[in-house]
Design a protein around this motif. Structure first.
Motif, PDB file in Angstrom:
ATOM      1  N   MET A 246       0.813  -1.213   0.000  1.00 43.37           N
ATOM      2  CA  MET A 246       0.000   0.000   0.000  1.00 43.37           C
ATOM      3  C   MET A 246       0.849   1.267   0.000  1.00 43.37           C
ATOM      4  SD  MET A 246      -1.317   0.135   3.985  1.00 43.37           S
ATOM      5  CE  MET A 246      -1.370  -1.624   4.265  1.00 43.37           C
ATOM      6  N   ALA A 247       2.127   1.135   0.389  1.00 42.00           N
ATOM      7  CA  ALA A 247       2.998   2.308   0.479  1.00 42.00           C
ATOM      8  C   ALA A 247       3.611   2.687  -0.865  1.00 42.00           C
ATOM      9  CB  ALA A 247       4.116   2.050   1.496  1.00 42.00           C
ATOM     10  N   TYR A 248       3.368   1.862  -1.900  1.00 39.30           N
ATOM     11  CA  TYR A 248       3.906   2.172  -3.223  1.00 39.30           C
ATOM     12  C   TYR A 248       2.845   2.848  -4.075  1.00 39.30           C
ATOM     13  CZ  TYR A 248       5.776   1.572  -7.932  1.00 39.30           C
ATOM     14  OH  TYR A 248       6.220   1.801  -9.210  1.00 39.30           O
ATOM     15  N   ASP A 249       3.167   4.021  -4.599  1.00 37.65           N
ATOM     16  CA  ASP A 249       2.271   4.789  -5.460  1.00 37.65           C
ATOM     17  C   ASP A 249       2.879   4.846  -6.866  1.00 37.65           C
ATOM     18  OD1 ASP A 249       1.243   7.245  -6.858  1.00 37.65           O
ATOM     19  OD2 ASP A 249       0.042   7.407  -5.039  1.00 37.65           O
ATOM     20  N   LYS A 250       2.156   4.309  -7.841  1.00 32.72           N
ATOM     21  CA  LYS A 250       2.702   4.216  -9.201  1.00 32.72           C
ATOM     22  C   LYS A 250       3.099   5.575  -9.766  1.00 32.72           C
ATOM     23  CE  LYS A 250       0.382  -0.055 -10.634  1.00 32.72           C
ATOM     24  NZ  LYS A 250      -0.570  -0.662 -11.607  1.00 32.72           N
ATOM     25  N   LYS A 251       2.342   6.618  -9.413  1.00 32.20           N
ATOM     26  CA  LYS A 251       2.639   7.952  -9.939  1.00 32.20           C
ATOM     27  C   LYS A 251       3.771   8.617  -9.162  1.00 32.20           C
ATOM     28  CE  LYS A 251      -1.976   8.906 -11.813  1.00 32.20           C
ATOM     29  NZ  LYS A 251      -3.153   9.816 -11.768  1.00 32.20           N
ATOM     30  N   LEU A 252       3.620   8.661  -7.833  1.00 34.14           N
ATOM     31  CA  LEU A 252       4.607   9.361  -7.012  1.00 34.14           C
ATOM     32  C   LEU A 252       5.941   8.621  -6.966  1.00 34.14           C
ATOM     33  CD1 LEU A 252       2.355  10.495  -4.018  1.00 34.14           C
ATOM     34  CD2 LEU A 252       3.074  11.840  -5.998  1.00 34.14           C
ATOM     35  N   ASP A 253       5.885   7.304  -7.127  1.00 30.19           N
ATOM     36  CA  ASP A 253       7.104   6.495  -7.023  1.00 30.19           C
ATOM     37  C   ASP A 253       7.479   5.887  -8.369  1.00 30.19           C
ATOM     38  OD1 ASP A 253       7.123   6.939  -4.221  1.00 30.19           O
ATOM     39  OD2 ASP A 253       5.656   5.331  -3.961  1.00 30.19           O
ATOM     40  N   SER A 254       7.219   6.614  -9.455  1.00 28.72           N
ATOM     41  CA  SER A 254       7.446   6.083 -10.803  1.00 28.72           C
ATOM     42  C   SER A 254       8.928   5.812 -11.094  1.00 28.72           C
ATOM     43  CB  SER A 254       6.885   7.048 -11.851  1.00 28.72           C
ATOM     44  OG  SER A 254       7.498   8.326 -11.740  1.00 28.72           O
ATOM     45  N   ASP A 255       9.815   6.409 -10.286  1.00 27.06           N
ATOM     46  CA  ASP A 255      11.251   6.168 -10.474  1.00 27.06           C
ATOM     47  C   ASP A 255      11.714   4.873  -9.835  1.00 27.06           C
ATOM     48  OD1 ASP A 255      10.620   7.355  -7.996  1.00 27.06           O
ATOM     49  OD2 ASP A 255      12.712   7.956  -7.703  1.00 27.06           O
ATOM     50  N   LEU A 256      10.797   4.230  -9.096  1.00 31.26           N
ATOM     51  CA  LEU A 256      11.124   2.959  -8.448  1.00 31.26           C
ATOM     52  C   LEU A 256      10.310   1.837  -9.078  1.00 31.26           C
ATOM     53  CD1 LEU A 256      11.121   4.038  -4.684  1.00 31.26           C
ATOM     54  CD2 LEU A 256      13.101   3.776  -6.200  1.00 31.26           C
TER      55      LEU A 256
END
Length: 324
Positions: A246-256
């Motif tokens: 749940m802590a992974y956001d596709k948009k905010l964390d797109s570099d990961l």
């Protein structure tokens, strides 16, 4: 014996026996507290505290038992007040919640937004801490509800209500060697420095158990209580992150890149913990059902009536928990 005297000894015990700090905390005078404690001890015929001059140094053996009972009595007084409030106006009051950073940051915002919109006269108090800390808060009656994955089961005066299941993902920068594997294994992870939650947070125990069962000794290079901090250090190239999905956001964390790790560590269940003797107001039922729709008033009441957690768990045998 007066209720105020019991409140004084209870509050002093929770403020490290510091009468000055207690007086400041409950907005009264230090001499007034000291006087009332002396009057109570004279009436009981035994000391509640040991002293060095004017300073309290410890609780006596009898004092520890008396203070524990005083705490229970004060909680029941609050229950009486809550019952009166419920019958006067169930739309007004305070709801205090203790939870972890992960729940507060990722699971609760939309629930709280809707609740505050529909219940504008209910004041929300959200406190964060370790799973042990928040479980202690609800166990001692300092908050109404605890929401956590770990440690709630350690307190036998709590009813634990399962809310949703979740699993983990592995976070790495784009181009990391792990992204080229068809399926991730524990052995693959163990050769990289790991960045994950502090022990006792957000299902960390399942992670440790999984490596131990595979006879692997991973290099946990850095730990944090905050998934955003973990992601920051993954971005710096300091290691491979393991966080709640749940802590992974596709948009905010797109570099990961998020790699599935559900098959490695299994699912965990987040629970709500409530004291068995808590009087639940109408808006408390409302909040819990918003957070976990299967927690209807009827099933919560059935759970509160049962004495053993095993029996409470059986209530949910045929209920498929939501997946977050």
């Amino acid at each position: 014996m007066k209720l105020q005297q019991l409140r004084y000894i209870w509050e002093v015990s929770k403020n490290n026996l510091n009468v000055s700090a207690t007086a400041e905390h409950i907005y009264t005078s230090q001499p007034g507290i000291s006087k009332q404690i002396r009057i109570l001890e004279d009436e009981l015929g035994i000391p509640v505290f040991t002293r060095n001059g004017k300073h309290l140094t410890a609780m006596t053996p009898a004092g520890k038992k008396i203070i524990a009972i005083a705490g229970e009595m004060l909680l029941q007084v609050e229950n009486i007040k809550n019952i009166a409030k419920e019958f006067r106006d169930e739309s007004k009051g305070t709801l205090s919640i203790a939870t972890t950073h992960t729940q507060a940051r990722y699971a609760l915002p939309e629930v709280i937004k809707g609740f505050m919109h529909d219940k504008p006269e209910v004041a929300l108090d959200i406190q964060q801490g370790t799973p042990i800390q928040i479980s202690e808060m609800v166990s001692q009656g300092k908050v109404d509800i605890a929401i956590a994955t770990e440690a709630i089961e350690l307190f036998d005066n709590l009813v634990m209500l399962p809310c949703y299941s979740w699993d983990r993902c592995v976070l790495v920068p784009s181009g990391h060697p792990l992204t080229r594997l068809k399926e991730l294994t524990l052995a693959d992870l163990a050769v990289h420095p790991l960045i994950t939650y502090v022990f006792g947070f957000t299902g960390r125990s399942k992670l440790d158990d999984a490596f131990a069962s595979a006879n692997l000794n991973p290099d946990v290079a850095l730990t944090a209580v905050d998934a955003d901090v973990i992601k920051t250090y993954v971005r710096l190239g300091l290691g491979v992150g393991i966080v709640a999905r749940m802590a992974y956001d596709k948009k905010l964390d797109s570099d990961l890149v998020a790699l599935d790790a559900g098959h490695l560590f299994g699912q965990s269940v987040t629970k709500i913990g409530i004291r068995k003797d808590t009087f639940l107001r109408g808006y408390m039922y409302d909040f819990m059902q918003r957070f976990a729709p299967h927690l209807t008033k009827d099933i919560i009441n059935k759970a509160m009536e049962l004495k053993e957690q095993d029996a409470i768990d059986h209530l949910f045998d045929d209920i498929s928990l939501p997946y977050f």
